[in-house]
Scaffold this motif. Structure first.
Motif, PDB file in Angstrom:
ATOM      1  N   GLN A  76      79.720  26.231  49.087  1.00 62.05           N
ATOM      2  CA  GLN A  76      81.016  25.796  49.603  1.00 62.05           C
ATOM      3  C   GLN A  76      82.041  26.916  49.731  1.00 62.05           C
ATOM      4  N   GLN A 136      76.964  25.378  44.175  1.00 64.10           N
ATOM      5  CA  GLN A 136      78.030  24.905  45.064  1.00 64.10           C
ATOM      6  C   GLN A 136      79.127  25.948  45.250  1.00 64.10           C
ATOM      7  N   THR A 145      83.576  22.726  42.860  1.00 61.70           N
ATOM      8  CA  THR A 145      82.315  23.476  42.845  1.00 61.70           C
ATOM      9  C   THR A 145      81.900  23.682  41.396  1.00 61.70           C
ATOM     10  N   TYR A 162      88.077  21.899  46.862  1.00 65.73           N
ATOM     11  CA  TYR A 162      86.646  22.160  46.672  1.00 65.73           C
ATOM     12  C   TYR A 162      86.350  22.030  45.187  1.00 65.73           C
TER      13      TYR A 162
END
Length: 166
Positions: free
Chosen positions: A62, A58, A53, A51
């Protein structure tokens, strides 16, 4: 000499021996940890998800990091990397995870969080370890040191070493 690739290779060997997978939650490294891991042939057997981010939005979308937490302590903090690592584990189902958030520079530093400040969190199941590091150098050097520290910490955690206590 590149120290990151051999470190990622050792991590892969250890995770395969444990029949375990890892996920990454990255901000200032921009996917560098996941990239280092996926350099290793066969990493699909032990790398679950990455991920990236970079924005606070985000991190919330996420990884389920609370926007109130981000507003209260900022993205470069113990609390946020702990929430990021927990989110990466929860979303991916991986046993191991690492999260990193920091100020790579050249801008963005403050007296409390100067350029080079990086928070890392590692998780193995419900065990979590966090560490604040202060890296030196230009942006690329800070990012490379953060990737190295993230992989080293994962390897230590997967090897049941207590050297990453911070």
């Amino acid at each position: 000499m590149d120290e990151i690739t051999p470190l990622a290779h050792l991590l892969g060997e250890r995770l395969q021996a444990l029949h375990a997978q890892v996920s990454t939650a990255e901000s200032c490294t921009g996917g560098g940890i996941a990239e280092a891991i996926t350099r290793i042939p066969g990493s699909s057997a032990w790398f679950e998800a990455g991920y990236v981010t970079y924005s606070n939005a985000q991190k919330t979308v996420q990884l389920d990091v609370s926007s109130a937490l981000l507003a209260r302590v900022g993205a470069v903090s113990r609390e946020v990397v702990e929430a990021m690592v927990q989110g990466a584990q929860a979303r991916s189902g991986a046993r191991f995870a690492v999260a990193v958030s920091g100020v790579a520079g050249p801008d963005g530093g403050s007296p409390e969080k100067p350029v080079g400040t990086v928070w890392l969190a590692w998780a193995d199941g419900s065990q979590r370890v966090t560490q604040r590091r202060q890296f030196a150098g230009e942006r690329s050097a800070v990012r490379e040191q953060a990737v190295h520290a993230a992989l080293q910490g994962l390897l230590q955690l997967a090897s049941d070493e207590n050297a990453i206590q911070g």
